[in-house]
Structures are given as C-alpha cells and as structure tokens.
Scaffold this active site. Structure first.
Site, PDB file in Angstrom:
ATOM      1  N   CYS A 114      -6.068   0.095   6.838  1.00  0.00           N
ATOM      2  CA  CYS A 114      -5.865   0.573   5.458  1.00  0.00           C
ATOM      3  C   CYS A 114      -7.010   1.502   5.043  1.00  0.00           C
ATOM      4  CB  CYS A 114      -5.764  -0.611   4.505  1.00  0.00           C
ATOM      5  SG  CYS A 114      -5.361  -0.090   2.821  1.00  0.00           S
ATOM      6  N   ASP A 138       0.437   3.730   1.689  1.00  0.00           N
ATOM      7  CA  ASP A 138       0.393   4.278   3.054  1.00  0.00           C
ATOM      8  C   ASP A 138       1.807   4.538   3.601  1.00  0.00           C
ATOM      9  OD1 ASP A 138       0.210   4.296   6.042  1.00  0.00           O
ATOM     10  OD2 ASP A 138      -1.908   3.894   5.643  1.00  0.00           O
ATOM     11  N   HIS A 165      -2.285  -4.052   5.042  1.00  0.00           N
ATOM     12  CA  HIS A 165      -1.969  -3.598   6.401  1.00  0.00           C
ATOM     13  C   HIS A 165      -3.215  -3.195   7.164  1.00  0.00           C
ATOM     14  CE1 HIS A 165      -2.507   0.814   5.799  1.00  0.00           C
ATOM     15  NE2 HIS A 165      -2.381   0.447   4.538  1.00  0.00           N
ATOM     16  N   CYS A 174       0.846  -1.188   0.000  1.00  0.00           N
ATOM     17  CA  CYS A 174       0.000   0.000   0.000  1.00  0.00           C
ATOM     18  C   CYS A 174       0.889   1.249   0.000  1.00  0.00           C
ATOM     19  CB  CYS A 174      -0.919   0.007   1.218  1.00  0.00           C
ATOM     20  SG  CYS A 174      -2.093   1.396   1.208  1.00  0.00           S
ATOM     21  N   ARG A 199       2.949   4.590   6.426  1.00  0.00           N
ATOM     22  CA  ARG A 199       3.370   3.846   7.617  1.00  0.00           C
ATOM     23  C   ARG A 199       3.887   2.451   7.298  1.00  0.00           C
ATOM     24  NH1 ARG A 199      -2.379   4.594  10.338  1.00  0.00           N
ATOM     25  NH2 ARG A 199      -2.853   4.076   8.167  1.00  0.00           N
TER      26      ARG A 199
HETATM   27 CO    CO Z   1      -3.472   1.133   2.944  1.00  0.00          CO
END
Ligand code: CO
Length: 212
Positions: free
Chosen positions: A101, A44, A98, A42, A46
């Site tokens: 998400c 993302d 994750h 992803c 993090r």
């Molecule tokens: Co995500």
C-alpha cells in the site's frame, strides 16, 4: 484509439454479454439495490472490491480512499457509512488493506507530502500507537506489512467508536466489522479480525440508547 474509448468499447461488450446471459439482469437492478456488504478499501487500482471477491453489481456498497482509513470528520465517508448501515442495513462492513500500500508506505516515511500529510497522519497515529512492536521488526518490508495489518484493525476500532455502528448493534445486532488484508502477490484475501455486537466498547466511546 484513445485509452478512454477503449473503456467505452469494453463496456459495450460487457453489457451485451450480460444481456445475452441474463436478459432481465439490468431490468432487475434498475429497481433497487440490496447489498449485504459495505467495503472500505484503498483507492489503489489493483484492489477493486467486486473483482477480487468475484461479486456482481448490486452486491457490495463501496467506499475507497487512500489507505482505507475511517475518519469521523470525513463527510463523504460518514455519509456512505450512514446510508449503508441505517438505510441499506448492510450485514457486514469490511475494511480491507493490501500488501504494497503506497499510502501506508508514504505514512511511514519522513517525506513532506504537502496536502496529503493530513490524511497520512491517520496512519502515522496507528504507527505511533504500535511503534515499539513495529520497531522490533528489522526488515522494512515486513514492518510495512505489519503496519498494513495494524491499520486495517485500527480502522474497525474507529468504526466501533461511532454511534451509527453502536446504534445498529443495539437495534439489530449487526453489522459485523471485519479487518481484512489483500495479498497482491497471490490474489488472496485474509481475514485478520472480526468484531460485532458483543464487543465491550471502552469508555468513553460507549453511547447509551433508549431501550428497544
Ligand atoms: Co493502498
């Protein structure tokens, strides 16, 4: 100081330290890359592949998008996959979802996200295929966690249907396809499922190749 200047400063400190610890490291790396892994994760912030796996530059070929989706009509993704599997000959493809998400959460909602709807429809399809199982889960967060796992597993099945993967399985019995999930709450990665060259690809997704 601008936030972006901070990044440049941190980069200088990082590069200086690496050169100090291993004076030839950048020289070695500028010649070639030989990663053994393709990471489909992803976007993302993090979940950075190298950081969460304790890997160094050169170890992981990376593709990231919203909610780690494998889309056969995505020219960007297909170019990365083709280069990783056919040229770099990676041994493993890891699709990593994750916890928490935002892409999965958005796909589960009824909100109109405009342009993003088309992308999220890939995840809505996963929800729809498993709606009975998902709707039995009363707790919203637990249902979201379940869809995050189902999504990662669905995406390795999308990979399995592709001729690039099936041809590599035929030619060199690799790469293995892994569905993982990253737990934001404790930093741990969890393996959900692995499929490889012994998988029976269902009709009509199976391609035939000339004998080796
Ligand atoms: Co995500």
């Amino acid at each position: 100081m601008k936030a972006s200047d901070q990044l440049l400063l941190q980069n200088k400190a990082w590069a200086d330290e690496r050169r100090l610890l291993d004076p030839k490291s950048f020289e070695r790396q500028s010649e070639t890359q030989k990663p053994r892994f393709l990471w489909v994760g992803c976007a993302d912030s993090r979940v950075p592949a190298e950081v969460v796996t304790g890997s160094d530059p050169g170890e992981i070929f990376v593709h990231r998008n919203i909610a780690n989706v494998v889309v056969a009509t995505d020219l960007n993704f297909m170019s990365v996959l083709s280069y990783a599997v056919q040229v770099l000959k990676v041994e493993h493809v890891i699709v990593c979802g994750h916890e928490g998400c935002g892409g999965v959460r958005a796909a589960m909602s009824n909100t109109d996200y405009g342009m993003l709807n088309k992308w999220l429809s890939n995840i809505k399809e996963v929800y729809f295929s498993h709606r009975q199982e998902l709707e039995l889960i009363g707790d919203k967060e637990a249902r979201e966690d379940k869809l995050i796992s189902l999504n990662a597993r669905a995406q390795i099945r999308q990979l399995m249907k592709m001729s690039i993967i099936q041809e590599a399985w035929h030619q060199r019995r690799a790469p293995m396809l892994h569905a993982w999930v990253y737990h934001l709450s404790n930093g741990n990665l969890e393996e959900l499922e692995t499929i490889g060259p012994d998988t029976v690809v269902p009709e009509p997704f199976r391609f035939h190749f000339a004998p080796k």
